[in-house]
Design a protein around this motif. Structure first.
Motif, short mmCIF file in Angstrom:
data_model
loop_
_atom_site.label_atom_id
_atom_site.label_comp_id
_atom_site.label_asym_id
_atom_site.label_seq_id
_atom_site.Cartn_x
_atom_site.Cartn_y
_atom_site.Cartn_z
N PRO A 23 75.77 -1.82 -33.02
CA PRO A 23 75.03 -0.57 -33.28
C PRO A 23 75.39 0.53 -32.29
CG PRO A 23 73.60 -2.24 -32.28
CD PRO A 23 74.87 -2.93 -32.62
N GLY A 24 75.90 1.64 -32.83
CA GLY A 24 76.21 2.79 -32.00
C GLY A 24 77.37 2.63 -31.05
N ARG A 25 78.21 1.61 -31.29
CA ARG A 25 79.30 1.35 -30.34
C ARG A 25 80.68 1.66 -30.89
NH1 ARG A 25 78.95 -4.47 -29.53
NH2 ARG A 25 80.91 -4.13 -28.44
N MET A 26 80.92 1.31 -32.16
CA MET A 26 82.26 1.38 -32.72
C MET A 26 82.27 2.14 -34.03
SD MET A 26 84.06 -0.47 -30.54
CE MET A 26 85.56 -0.94 -31.40
N ALA A 27 83.42 2.75 -34.31
CA ALA A 27 83.68 3.36 -35.61
C ALA A 27 84.90 2.69 -36.21
CB ALA A 27 83.92 4.86 -35.47
N ALA A 28 84.91 2.56 -37.52
CA ALA A 28 86.05 1.98 -38.23
C ALA A 28 86.67 3.05 -39.12
CB ALA A 28 85.62 0.78 -39.07
N GLN A 29 88.01 3.02 -39.21
CA GLN A 29 88.74 3.93 -40.09
C GLN A 29 89.78 3.14 -40.86
OE1 GLN A 29 90.21 6.82 -37.17
NE2 GLN A 29 88.62 8.25 -37.81
N PRO A 30 90.05 3.49 -42.12
CA PRO A 30 91.13 2.81 -42.84
C PRO A 30 92.46 3.02 -42.13
CG PRO A 30 89.81 4.14 -44.32
CD PRO A 30 89.40 4.51 -42.93
N LYS A 31 93.30 1.99 -42.15
CA LYS A 31 94.64 2.10 -41.59
C LYS A 31 95.62 2.36 -42.72
CE LYS A 31 98.07 -0.08 -38.62
NZ LYS A 31 99.17 0.49 -39.42
N PHE A 32 96.16 3.56 -42.77
CA PHE A 32 97.09 3.94 -43.82
C PHE A 32 98.52 3.61 -43.40
CE2 PHE A 32 93.34 6.47 -44.65
CZ PHE A 32 93.21 6.35 -46.02
N ASP A 33 99.34 3.33 -44.37
CA ASP A 33 100.72 2.90 -44.14
C ASP A 33 101.64 4.10 -44.24
OD1 ASP A 33 102.95 1.36 -43.81
OD2 ASP A 33 103.04 0.69 -45.89
#
Length: 331
Positions: A23-33
């Protein structure tokens, strides 16, 4: 201090599974090729737009469509993201991107035929002010405001970002069914931008599947790397990828089942190179293409061929060549 190229991009270390975002620590983003790049808008009117590769080369002359579009962006920006090119079907095409990245005098013609896109996931400088020491959460706010305030659209794409673990799981296991999406990248919300440091985390989706062993490097008695193939609809055996070097145990197991190729092997006279981007020739030993190998691979495929090395898992003596997926299948 104003950022000017070359600036080393921040990097990610790989791991096999998706950790808890917390909670409130990390963000995720898609990894594009695509091709990693930094884009610099002019500090002053009349200065050039610069596009820098991960290794520090300036390639803006190969992307005249992007540099022209960047003239409408605010001055003093440094954006971090992925260069990408869509094929006529609207899917990300690494082959088309390679053509753009190596363009010479025909750069403008290629730009008209296959326009480039820039998927932006970070901002290092805004209005000439460095942001590298700001936490990622703050940099993301600046980036979202840039897209909203200037109503940015193609060729600019704002990379999605989430702190929701369920959405991150969806991106990893469902979005990666779409060509051009490899996995997810995790970033600390409080982390600063660290040029050249592997402080982010990347998780690529991997799938297990099968192919035929068509050749090996090394020897029949001590195979080093397997060259794997699948038959296309015309009955031609096509290379789909190469494995990472085999460990001693698996190498002995494979060696016990290899048979030297007889006359008329489908790869007789075919030239192989060491890797996707290499021109270094290989001199593999051709083998009878009847042995089915199971391997795991990420989703970085281009026209049926995996660009990254494959991980050998085991032989499938219970399987025949007719059990192997045809060339061009995503798995």
């Amino acid at each position: 201090m104003v950022l000017r190229p070359p600036v080393e991009p921040m990097l990610a270390q790989a791991r096999e599974t998706l950790p808890s975002l917390g909670p409130g620590r990390m963000a995720a983003q898609p990894k594009f090729d695509g091709f990693r790049a930094l884009l610099y808008t002019p500090l002053r009117t009349g200065d050039p737009v610069l596009v820098q590769t991960r290794r520090g080369a300036l390639v803006q002359d190969r992307f005249p469509d992007l540099t022209a579009a960047a003239r409408s962006l605010p001055n003093g920006l440094v954006l971090d993201g992925e260069l990408a090119v869509l094929d006529p079907g609207g899917q990300l095409s690494f082959t088309a991107l390679q053509r753009r990245a190596t363009a010479g005098r025909n750069a403008r013609a290629l730009a008209a035929e296959m326009p480039a896109h820039f998927i932006v996931f970070d901002v290092l400088q805004s209005d000439g002010q460095e942001l590298v020491d700001e936490p990622f959460a703050r940099r993301r706010e600046v980036l979202e405001a840039l897209f909203a305030d200037h109503q940015l659209g193609p060729p600019w794409t704002l990379c999605p970002s989430t702190t929701d673990p369920a959405i991150a799981d969806e991106w990893l296991y469902e979005w990666t069914d779409v060509p051009g999406v490899e996995g997810v990248v995790l970033k600390s919300l409080t982390g600063r931008y660290q040029p050249g440091v592997r402080a982010w985390t990347k998780v690529r989706r991997r799938n297990s599947t099968e192919a035929l062993v068509g050749a090996v490097t090394g020897s029949l008695h001590r195979p080093h790397v397997l060259l794997l193939g699948r038959y296309d609809t015309t009955g031609r055996l096509r290379l789909v990828g190469k494995t990472v070097p085999l460990k001693p145990g698996p190498a002995r197991d494979v060696a016990d089942h290899l048979t030297a190729a007889g006359p008329g092997h489908p790869w007789t006279g075919v030239r192989f190179t060491a890797s996707w981007t290499s021109r270094t020739p290989l001199a593999p030993v051709l083998v009878d293409p009847v042995l089915v190998a199971e391997f795991s691979a990420d989703t970085s495929q281009d026209h049926g061929v995996w660009r990254h090395p494959l991980r050998y898992e085991r032989l499938r003596p219970d399987a025949a060549d007719t059990d192997v997926p045809p060339f061009g299948e995503p798995q």
